[in-house]
Motif scaffolding. Structure first.
Motif, PDB file in Angstrom:
ATOM      1  N   LEU A  17       0.860  -1.178   0.000  1.00  0.00           N
ATOM      2  CA  LEU A  17       0.000   0.000   0.000  1.00  0.00           C
ATOM      3  C   LEU A  17       0.897   1.228   0.000  1.00  0.00           C
ATOM      4  N   ILE A  18       0.600   2.198  -0.878  1.00  0.00           N
ATOM      5  CA  ILE A  18       1.383   3.422  -0.961  1.00  0.00           C
ATOM      6  C   ILE A  18       0.537   4.590  -0.452  1.00  0.00           C
ATOM      7  N   LEU A  19       1.018   5.267   0.569  1.00  0.00           N
ATOM      8  CA  LEU A  19       0.355   6.469   1.069  1.00  0.00           C
ATOM      9  C   LEU A  19       0.933   7.681   0.341  1.00  0.00           C
ATOM     10  N   ASP A  20       0.083   8.410  -0.356  1.00  0.00           N
ATOM     11  CA  ASP A  20       0.523   9.568  -1.120  1.00  0.00           C
ATOM     12  C   ASP A  20       0.445  10.812  -0.236  1.00  0.00           C
ATOM     13  N   GLY A  21       1.622  11.342   0.116  1.00  0.00           N
ATOM     14  CA  GLY A  21       1.683  12.558   0.917  1.00  0.00           C
ATOM     15  C   GLY A  21       2.275  13.721   0.157  1.00  0.00           C
ATOM     16  N   GLY A  22       2.296  13.609  -1.182  1.00  0.00           N
ATOM     17  CA  GLY A  22       2.857  14.679  -1.996  1.00  0.00           C
ATOM     18  C   GLY A  22       4.364  14.580  -2.105  1.00  0.00           C
ATOM     19  N   PRO A  23       4.980  15.511  -2.835  1.00  0.00           N
ATOM     20  CA  PRO A  23       6.442  15.515  -2.980  1.00  0.00           C
ATOM     21  C   PRO A  23       7.144  15.737  -1.640  1.00  0.00           C
ATOM     22  N   CYS A  24       8.275  15.078  -1.449  1.00  0.00           N
ATOM     23  CA  CYS A  24       9.032  15.222  -0.203  1.00  0.00           C
ATOM     24  C   CYS A  24       9.733  16.584  -0.174  1.00  0.00           C
ATOM     25  N   PRO A  25       9.568  17.359   0.895  1.00  0.00           N
ATOM     26  CA  PRO A  25      10.085  18.726   0.906  1.00  0.00           C
ATOM     27  C   PRO A  25      11.596  18.860   1.086  1.00  0.00           C
ATOM     28  N   VAL A  26      12.281  17.836   1.631  1.00  0.00           N
ATOM     29  CA  VAL A  26      13.748  17.906   1.773  1.00  0.00           C
ATOM     30  C   VAL A  26      14.408  17.273   0.558  1.00  0.00           C
ATOM     31  N   GLY A  27      14.035  16.042   0.226  1.00  0.00           N
ATOM     32  CA  GLY A  27      14.436  15.459  -1.041  1.00  0.00           C
ATOM     33  C   GLY A  27      15.634  14.547  -1.040  1.00  0.00           C
ATOM     34  N   ILE A  28      16.480  14.581  -0.005  1.00  0.00           N
ATOM     35  CA  ILE A  28      17.549  13.592   0.142  1.00  0.00           C
ATOM     36  C   ILE A  28      17.459  13.012   1.544  1.00  0.00           C
ATOM     37  N   GLU A  29      18.087  11.862   1.728  1.00  0.00           N
ATOM     38  CA  GLU A  29      17.930  11.117   2.969  1.00  0.00           C
ATOM     39  C   GLU A  29      18.528  11.863   4.166  1.00  0.00           C
ATOM     40  N   SER A  30      18.198  11.374   5.342  1.00  0.00           N
ATOM     41  CA  SER A  30      18.584  12.025   6.586  1.00  0.00           C
ATOM     42  C   SER A  30      20.094  11.993   6.812  1.00  0.00           C
ATOM     43  N   THR A  31      20.555  12.957   7.566  1.00  0.00           N
ATOM     44  CA  THR A  31      21.898  12.928   8.143  1.00  0.00           C
ATOM     45  C   THR A  31      21.946  11.767   9.143  1.00  0.00           C
TER      46      THR A  31
END
Length: 338
Positions: free
Chosen positions: A179-193
């Motif tokens: 199941l994919i939950l659509d929350g829109g485009p990711c605002p940061v865009g790269i993975e976490s520190t």
């Protein structure tokens, strides 16, 4: 199967996701960084489905996402997975959570061993995205204390920052499996520190949009570089985040010289650049990169996916500036080009 998790149907979508997670199935969820492929971190068989779906080695650890509306709730979730929370980790949690920061902590024996890739440490993060927060709160109410959730893509490939990217990457899974939950485009865009807090001195394992300077200001401690004693962590292999097309990093002069030499014969080539460039070939796609690191990070993976089509064999990228604010973007591009 994609469910809108932002509109009027959000509560129903969250409830469906929790039911699937309790049953040991997979859910793709949006975070502020990238979309994650989630399973109950305390169900080894469910975690094994993550590794199988991604084609990821089972000894390559996953990040476990925890929630909590208050610091006390977050501390309780962390205490379920961590044998200890060093003072430097508490400071970083208080400063940057919820947010794009993962902390490596000593793991409680017998807890989430599969998610940790068998290591005595575990990576924990509290995401800031409202859909992720809502899902984690509903999971906690249902007895699920954390979600193991690496990026929702095939292992080593470009991370997804939109629900459609997840569907394109993992379309081989059936609707019953994902199941994919659509929350829109990711605002940061790269993975976490990622910061290792298991050895007294904090160690930067993976750069992100929370930079070394911010970490050091928060703690008052020098953050060390990764060394041979560092635990394994997500997204730290030499080759990662790679499109199908070959990525090459070049400076602006090298890019223009190469385009001039190829001339009208250039084809199957895309160029992602900040400096002004020109080409006489109609078969070369020039795509401008934002001048600010945050904006470049936000669109990086989506742009690599867009350029990586059947007509493209090479993606040339202008090397990011040496400024520390670009460390996260530079890290992802260097691994994509490895």
């Amino acid at each position: 199967m994609i469910r809108d998790a932002q509109g009027p149907g959000r509560d129903a979508a969250i409830a469906e996701a929790v039911a699937r997670l309790r049953a040991g199935h997979l859910v793709a969820l949006p975070t502020e960084t990238v979309y994650g492929l989630a399973a109950d971190a305390d169900q080894p068989q469910a975690v094994a489905r993550i590794f199988a779906a991604k084609g990821r080695p089972s000894d390559h650890p996953l990040i476990v996402h925890v929630g909590g509306a208050t610091a006390a709730e977050r501390d309780a979730a962390v205490a379920h997975y961590a044998a200890a929370i060093p003072p430097v980790a508490r400071t970083l949690m208080a400063t940057f959570w919820p947010g794009p920061l993962t902390l490596i902590l000593p793991r409680r024996p017998g807890v989430a061993e599969a998610a940790a890739g068998g290591q005595p440490s575990i990576g924990l993060r509290c995401p800031a995205h409202p859909v992720a927060q809502a899902l984690l709160a509903a999971c906690r109410a249902a007895g699920i204390l954390g979600l193991a959730a690496p990026s929702a893509n095939r292992f080593g490939r470009v991370s997804p920052t939109q629900a459609a990217h997840v569907a394109a990457e993992l379309g081989a899974l059936s609707e019953a499996e994902l199941l994919i939950l659509d929350g829109g485009p990711c605002p940061v865009g790269i993975e976490s520190t990622i910061v290792d807090c298991t050895r007294g001195t904090p160690v930067l394992l993976r750069p992100g949009m929370i930079g070394r300077d911010a970490l050091q200001r928060a703690t008052g401690i020098t953050v060390a570089d990764r060394d041979e004693a560092a635990p394994r962590a997500s997204g730290t292999l030499p080759s990662h985040y790679a499109p199908r097309a070959k990525v090459r990093l070049m400076d602006a002069v090298e890019l223009q010289t190469a385009l001039d030499l190829l001339g009208a014969q250039a084809q199957a080539l895309a160029v992602y650049h900040r400096s002004p460039l020109r080409t006489v070939s109609p078969h070369v796609r020039l795509r401008r990169m934002p001048q600010e690191a945050e904006a470049a990070a936000r669109e990086l993976f989506a742009t690599l996916r867009e350029l990586d089509d059947d007509a493209t064999r090479l993606i040339w990228v202008e090397r990011p500036p040496a400024d520390p604010t670009w460390d996260g973007v530079r890290d992802r591009l260097q691994r994509a080009a490895a």
